[in-house]
Design an enzyme around this catalytic site. Structure first.
Site: not given
Length: 680
Positions: A52, A121, A177, A354, A369, A371, A485, A492
């Site tokens: 400004e 302004k 400003c 739920r 076993g 993740l 996935e 599947t």
């Protein structure tokens, strides 16, 4: 335009600049502005904003009314106009000027020798240290029309937008400003009128805590307006007779900080960032209430658009913005910890609701076993703790098949025991052999045929046992399949990871799950024994473990088939969250993954896994992603079970974020990729 150019992919480079002001010396200030502008030009910048009253100095008080000062400002403005002829950036420069019998505090918008417009302004502060109405007039009461200034004629109005004809989506608005300190800033109406890049050129003397307030306002305005917001404040050289100055400059985009400068500089400096115009357009297009607000805001219809041609550069200028390698996993440790806390508790909260609402007595879960099932199990354990139920009401099965390794089976048993759930081992091989024999499959005759039938007999049997166990134990089957996935169709249909009674992982991408497990360990959610087992599981190769490996052969690898989850989650995020073109996603992926040393990695990410991907690999795996995501896997998502949305990047539930036909195809996405992304 070449593939490497940021302007080809919907970006525009913006600079928020501060200078060392010389009070009442417009010629000297113009020289400094031009020096910075030339630097911005060399870096391919489209817009450069300066503070400004930058030409005169903000803090000169009643000297703003001196004819000698105003004459010198006009001469300096003429110098800027002439020098700008060979510069690319639009220059937005603060200045005082005479108009219709008053002095106005304005933003001059200059481009290639043209004065595109003059924006006065609107709101003049007259409180505390401010006395602006003593010297200048408010812009909202100024006579409408054109102004003759510095040898040029230009529109003079508060409601002006500046639109690049050759950079789609680059539409500028500037306010000054105080304009953004009021409840309804002019930039709000400007955004509704179409502005995507909002500029605030400011004086703004500094006091303790004010910088944080400015940041909050910039962040909020950029988020509310679904826009970029570039802010620059006056700095060194301004008078410190009564106040001081910090030269704060920063650029925000839709609530995210892209760039900022150090405060209290001694000389000129600038924040520079590449604003994603496609992202802003997509956000406004998806958030229909943005346009609804425009229809109910009369001021949005009052703006005039001033066109200009930028002639954007074709060169490879790099990319001046942070690009997370893992968009679902922030590299900032504090933010990652917060995200993990929220993600884990969203999952736990979804499951507890739920269980309570449906009066469920027990949970049945398959634990491999790996993740995904590990994380689902520790979510289930926490949910039971919150409900005051014994963890023995979790009935967990490990169901070894033909390729189950001793390591993963051992991890499954250790985790079930450490958590204190009711653990079982159920060997599916006898039932699988019987089913393969009933089908007349070659494997039943001793032939090493490991086809899709061989794999899915195992996946299907596991699901059969789990659902019947849920009947037997009066419970529900807890799903374990994750967002990645589902995106790739790596599950599947009707069995395996695709089907359950409730899936806590359906909204969590693969790349986030490992960090969630690390957070569970670090935050002490469970005992040290559980933590040790979780650490061992984190080092496990991602594998469906359905095809036996011969001696010396590597185990079956999911990522060898569907691509590295690090890349595929990157592709998923920008496809699902923003709907970007494949070529733009490839461009972003190259910037994020092309160099191991570029950018930051998430905390505790293993050094051995810090790899780079060249454009050739990115293109290859992106095509596989597009084929799988758009080409054939939607029918699996259309029938997915309930589960909570977790990541802001979106979910794939047909009842939530993602609705698409099950019989679609990927042709136009793959054609766009092949047409616009070079092979190397």
């Amino acid at each position: 335009m070449r593939f490497e150019s940021l302007y080809r992919h919907g970006f525009a480079r913006i600079a928020a600049c501060t200078i060392r002001t010389i009070l009442t010396d417009p010629a000297a200030n113009a020289a400094v502005i031009l020096e910075v502008a030339r630097e911005c030009d060399a870096r391919g910048t489209a817009v450069a904003a300066f503070p400004e009253l930058a030409l005169s100095g903000y803090s000169i008080e009643d000297l703003l009314l001196q004819d000698a000062v105003l004459d010198a400002v006009e001469a300096a403005a003429a110098t800027l106009l002439e020098a700008s002829r060979i510069l690319r950036p639009v220059l937005v420069v603060g200045a005082p000027l005479r108009h219709a019998g008053r002095v106005y505090n304005v933003a001059m918008v200059i481009h290639r020798g043209r004065l595109l417009g003059v924006v006065p302004k609107t709101y003049l502060p007259t409180y505390r240290e401010f006395y602006e109405k003593r010297q200048v007039a408010a812009g909202d009461g100024a006579p409408a029309g054109d102004i003759c200034f510095a040898g040029a004629t230009a529109p003079f109005a508060t409601a002006l937008l500046f639109e690049a004809e050759d950079v789609p989506g680059l539409i500028l608005h500037t306010e000054i400003c105080e304009d953004f300190w009021v409840p309804i800033p002019p930039s709000g109406s400007a955004a509704l009128a179409g502005a995507t890049v909002l500029l605030n050129i400011s004086g703004s003397p500094i006091t303790i805590g004010k910088a944080e307030t400015r940041r909050m306002l910039c962040q909020s305005q950029s988020a509310r307006c679904l826009a970029a917001y570039a802010y620059t404040a006056a700095g060194a050289g301004e008078s410190t007779t009564e106040v001081a100055w910090d030269g704060q400059a920063e650029i925000w985009e839709n609530g995210a900080l892209l760039a900022e400068t150090a405060r209290f500089p001694r000389g000129a400096q600038y924040a520079i960032a590449d604003v994603d115009l496609d992202l802003l357009r997509q956000e406004r297009m998806r958030q229909g209430t943005f346009d609804d607000n425009r229809r109910n805001t009369p001021a949005a219809a009052s703006f005039r658009r001033i066109p200009f041609r930028l002639d954007p550069p074709d060169a490879d200028l790099g990319l001046e913005r942070p690009i997370e390698r893992f968009p679902f996993v922030p590299a900032n440790p504090e933010r990652l910890a917060q995200d993990c806390y929220e993600a884990y508790n969203i999952q736990v909260a979804g499951l507890t609701q739920r269980l309570e609402a449906a009066h469920i007595k027990r949970l049945v879960i398959g634990v491999s076993g790996g993740l995904d099932s590990t994380h689902a199990l520790i979510v289930a354990a926490k949910a039971m703790d919150l409900l005051g139920k014994p963890r023995t009401d979790i009935v967990a099965y490990t169901l070894p098949g033909f390729a189950t390794s001793d390591d993963t089976k051992g991890n499954a048993h250790q985790l079930m025991a450490a958590l204190g759930v009711t653990g079982h081992e159920l060997d599916i091989k006898p039932a699988a052999r019987q089913m393969l024999a009933d089908l007349g499959h070659p494997y039943s005759r001793g032939e090493p045929v490991y086809d899709i039938t061989f794999e899915n007999v195992q996946a299907g049997l596991r699901t059969d046992y789990l659902f019947r166990a849920a009947n037997y134990f009066d419970g529900i089957v807890l799903g374990t399949g994750d967002l990645s996935e589902l995106a790739l169709g790596w599950c599947t249909y009707g069995v395996g990871d695709q089907m359950s009674h409730y899936n806590v992982n359906a909204g969590v991408p693969k790349t986030l799950i490992q960090h969630l497990i690390r957070w569970v360990i670090a935050s002490g959610q469970f005992s040290a024994e559980v933590g040790e087992t979780l650490v061992a599981i984190l080092d496990t190769e991602i594998s469906p473990e359905l095809v036996p490996a011969t001696e010396g052969q590597a185990i079956q690898s999911t990522e060898a088939k569907v691509g590295p989850y690090a890349l595929q989650d990157f592709h998923l995020y920008y496809t699902l969250r923003y709907g970007f073109r494949p070529s733009k996603i490839a461009f972003l992926a190259l910037r994020a993954w092309g160099d191991v040393a570029r950018g930051h990695w998430p905390p505790h990410f293993p050094e051995a896994k810090r790899i780079a991907y060249p454009l050739k690999d990115i293109r290859h795996w992106l095509e596989i992603f597009l084929q799988r995501f758009f080409g054939f896997s939607q029918f699996k998502r259309s029938a997915m079970p309930n589960g909570p949305k977790v990541a802001a990047g979106g979910s794939l539930s047909p009842r939530g974020d993602w609705r698409a036909p099950s019989d679609g195809n990927a042709r136009i996405w793959i054609e766009e990729l092949r047409r616009n992304v070079p092979e190397a």
